[in-house]
Structure formats: C-alpha cells, structure tokens
Write a protein that holds these residues in place. Sequence first.
Motif, PDB file in Angstrom:
ATOM      1  N   LYS A  85       0.494  -1.157   0.231  1.00 13.67           N
ATOM      2  CA  LYS A  85       0.141   0.256   0.220  1.00 13.67           C
ATOM      3  C   LYS A  85       1.054   1.571  -0.132  1.00 13.67           C
ATOM      4  N   TRP A  86       1.749   0.960   0.679  1.00 14.94           N
ATOM      5  CA  TRP A  86       2.726   2.140   0.370  1.00 14.94           C
ATOM      6  C   TRP A  86       4.184   2.036   0.273  1.00 14.94           C
ATOM      7  N   GLU A 110       6.166   8.017   9.363  1.00 12.96           N
ATOM      8  CA  GLU A 110       5.169   7.656   8.119  1.00 12.96           C
ATOM      9  C   GLU A 110       4.853   6.714   8.395  1.00 12.96           C
ATOM     10  N   ASP A 113       3.118   5.360  11.746  1.00 11.30           N
ATOM     11  CA  ASP A 113       2.059   5.505  11.720  1.00 11.30           C
ATOM     12  C   ASP A 113       0.979   5.423  11.282  1.00 11.30           C
ATOM     13  N   ASN A 114       1.253   4.558   9.637  1.00  9.59           N
ATOM     14  CA  ASN A 114       0.716   3.628   9.213  1.00  9.59           C
ATOM     15  C   ASN A 114       0.199   2.208   9.240  1.00  9.59           C
ATOM     16  N   THR A 119       4.632  -2.039   3.309  1.00  7.47           N
ATOM     17  CA  THR A 119       4.432  -0.945   2.995  1.00  7.47           C
ATOM     18  C   THR A 119       6.737  -1.482   2.376  1.00  7.47           C
TER      19      THR A 119
ATOM     20  N   THR B 183      -4.592   7.433   4.840  1.00  5.57           N
ATOM     21  CA  THR B 183      -4.147   6.427   5.277  1.00  5.57           C
ATOM     22  C   THR B 183      -4.775   5.058   5.529  1.00  5.57           C
ATOM     23  N   HIS B 184      -6.265   5.509   4.991  1.00  2.00           N
ATOM     24  CA  HIS B 184      -7.600   4.844   5.843  1.00  2.00           C
ATOM     25  C   HIS B 184      -8.449   4.480   4.087  1.00  2.00           C
ATOM     26  N   LYS B 186      -6.858   2.700   2.065  1.00  2.00           N
ATOM     27  CA  LYS B 186      -5.923   3.242   0.850  1.00  2.00           C
ATOM     28  C   LYS B 186      -5.643   2.079  -0.346  1.00  2.00           C
TER      29      LYS B 186
END
Lengths: 254, 254
Positions: A85-86, A110, A113-114, A119, B183-184, B186
């Motif tokens: 997702k990231w 980040e 936080d996520n 990632t 972030t939600h 995603k």
Amino acid sequence: MAGTDRSRTQIVGGPRIILVEPQLGENIGAAARAMLNCGLVDLALVAPREPWPNDKAQAMASGADVVLDEAILFDTVEDAVADLKWVYATSARPRDMTKRVLRPHAAVAEIRDNGDQQTGFLFGPERSGLSNSHMALADAAISVPVNPAYASLNLAQAVLIIGYEWFKAMADTPGHIKGNVVTHDKATKADISAFLGRLESHLERHGFFRSEDMRPTVTRNLRNLFQRIGLTEQEVRTLQGVLSALTGRGGSNR
Amino acid sequence: MAGTDRSRTQIVGGPRIILVEPQLGENIGAAARAMLNCGLVDLALVAPREPWPNDKAQAMASGADVVLDEAILFDTVEDAVADLKWVYATSARPRDMTKRVLRPHAAVAEIRDNGDQQTGFLFGPERSGLSNSHMALADAAISVPVNPAYASLNLAQAVLIIGYEWFKAMADTPGHIKGNVVTHDKATKADISAFLGRLESHLERHGFFRSEDMRPTVTRNLRNLFQRIGLTEQEVRTLQGVLSALTGRGGSNR
C-alpha cells in the motif's frame, strides 16, 4: 515462480526491501546481511542480472542466509509491489517529477503511523539507480542525507541506513540516560592520562598493588572512575596538587 | 610517526574515527569510504595488524583515498585520543563498568551541543571488539540499535551508522514536506495498476498517443500523477466506474 507468489502478503515484520535489477550477487548477500541486522526479512528481487539462487550472494550473507532463502523473484517492479500500500523509492535524484521527497527518518515515522504494514522500499541497480518509470510507482522518494561531494552509497549501505532508521523507530528507544556533562573547560585526555600515570606510579611505589593478578582490573577501574567524572582542566590541576601533597612533594601547583 | 603528530588538532570537520587494531586492510578502506560519505575526514589507526600504507585498503576505498592518505598511525589508543576532549566507545557490550550508554543519535546531539570539536569515536578490532581497558578511556559507550538476534555489524557499517547520524545532526534537515497522506482504506498498487492499465489501453484505442516518441513520457507522467494522489480503494472503484462510463461500457460499478 516470479511474479506469482502472493504468499508473503501476510508476513509481518517490517517493510519489504525490493532490489530492482541488482547486478552482483555479492551485493544481494551484503544487503541481506544489512537487512537482518535491522530485523528485516522480506526481500524481493526484480530481474537480477545473475542467475538465482547465487553462490556469491550466499557467501556474502554469512549467517543471513534465511533472508536469501525466503527471497522472492519477480519479473517486474509492478509485480513486486502489487500487494503493498505504500512504496518509497530510494534515489539520489528524483528528476522532472512532482513527488514528495523524504529523509529516511521521516519515511519511517510515516510507516509507523501507518501501522508498519504493506510497505516497501525500492532500490535501483548499482550503476544507474531507479528509472523514472520505477520512481513513478512510488508514493514518495527517499533522499539519504550524505556528503554531496561523495554521495555514492553502495547498495548494502543504502539498505542499512533505511533498515537502521526503521529499527530505531520501531524500537522507539529513548536513547540516552543523560548524566551531568561538563562542557566548559573540559580537560583533554592527555591531561587526565598524565594524572593517572602519575597516580599509578605512586601507587606502585607505595605497594598498593598487592597481587599482580589484580593489577589490570584495579588499574582499569581507577581509570574508568576518573574518566567518568568529566573532569575540567582546573579539577585535573587540583588532583595533581592533591597527589603532590599526599606524596610529600609539596602542594604548590594546586 | 605514530603518536607524535599533533598537527591534526586544528582540523575541523567532524569527529575523529579511531580504528583500534584493525585486522584487515579491506575494512579500513571500506570504513574510509563510509566516512567520506558522511563528510568525515579525520581517521586514526591504532596498531593495525597489516603494514601501513596498505594496497587492499586503497583498492577498497575507491575515491576516498584522501581519507587514507591523511590517516595518522598511533601506537596506543591513549596517543590517538590525547588531544580530544570527548571520546565515545562503540561496543555491543560494556561489561562490568559504570558508564553512560548512549544511542548514536543521542551521542551526536551531545557533540553538536559541545560545538562539534575535539571528539572521537573508538571502534574495536573486527573479531573481539574494544577491550575494557580501551572502554575505560571513553566518556560514554555507544550502543547501536540493531536486531539482537543478528547484531554483528561489520566495521564499515558501524562507522557508517555513526557518520550518518553525525551528518544528519549537523545538516539538521527538517526532513519532510508533509503532504496529505491517506492512511485509511488506501488502495493497493495492484488496484491502481489495474486501473492505469485499463486507462492506457482505452487511450491507445482512442488514438491519444499521437507520437510514438512521446508515449513513454506521457504514460509515466500519467502514472506518476495517479500514484501521487494516495488513492483509496473506493476512489479507485470510482475511477474505474468513470472510465467505464466514458468508454460506453456502463457505469454500474461506480
């Protein structure tokens, strides 16, 4: 094989490290080692130049074989990031592209936080770095702060910096037990050593070291004690004066 | 030669890196490279096992020769730290010793507070690490946060971590230009790629790519644009619906 195995989706334990078209097996092994140093285990290889598995990678990994054994091969970068997702792209130079650029510590903040999941970090080929097409797949670019006059981090070093920042952020270590640090007129190590040398020779002469076996330990403990104080230049002069007085050579230099 | 040259005292530009009894020339070269990556140039070698200068160190340094050429040899650790005021000892394990233990980022914060001068970092021999006697010379110990199950950083990696933290602290980079990060819910990269693939094939069919030369650039810019948004799953579904509607295949999946 490549591009089809989605079984890694459920693996937890830090971001995926995605090496795009790595050229040398040695560098893959060194990167795996840097990953495991930082607790990272999810390695993806996109079209490595040499056949895989690779003996030189194994030799270089020295103990981090588990990372190589679990590495997954992909044909394309898109496949390697499909379940993420990231995605962050490490690059010295994002060119002609509107893209956020983060320092490694900001990126891992980040990620934390996520929720630290799904990632990945893209690393380009050793010589050329990531192409603009690969950069375009990323949410943000990562710029590692290094000496602009000598910015050529090798692949494993770049992986180490990212992994280190991730590990540090996840461990969330307070980092220091701050004691009393003297910064004003602090004595040099030579000043302190001179005092300690003189102290020890006096102790020697006075039969302080009863057992030769204990001498190294006792000496070390003494040295550690005096180093730990954070002595000022004036304090060292005072101690020298104390020593002179105690040994009967006059206390005039106090 | 060794232990007598005090000319380095006036050199500015970051802490001294002191390699204590390094065993392999290659590791000295790799450490020099990591130093220059981070803008560090003051290298001290205490009793290296191999003769100095060393061809293998030069070969490994690749471009960081300037650091090796300026390196100073010392017979003892005490000589190498004599003109310093702050000394930090890197060690996985300070044993039986009352000593502050800092994380690298906390140590460099101290160094910055102290005006970034007359500071050195001790690194022990590759196999054994620093002895307690060498540890006793230091104001504080440094513990690099790494995976406890695989903590064996090699010499150059340890130097890189310290140098990186120093460079980061000195550059004092704000690090991020924080944009709007969703972030939600995603979307995954696969979701986005599927949309982009469909979009591009529609564009192709509609003669959007007038010139073959421009196609890669136009495609990349489009992809970058959609990646940058930080799309949610719902937004991708909406975009798919939009695409269906625009191309006359019905908009029911909006």
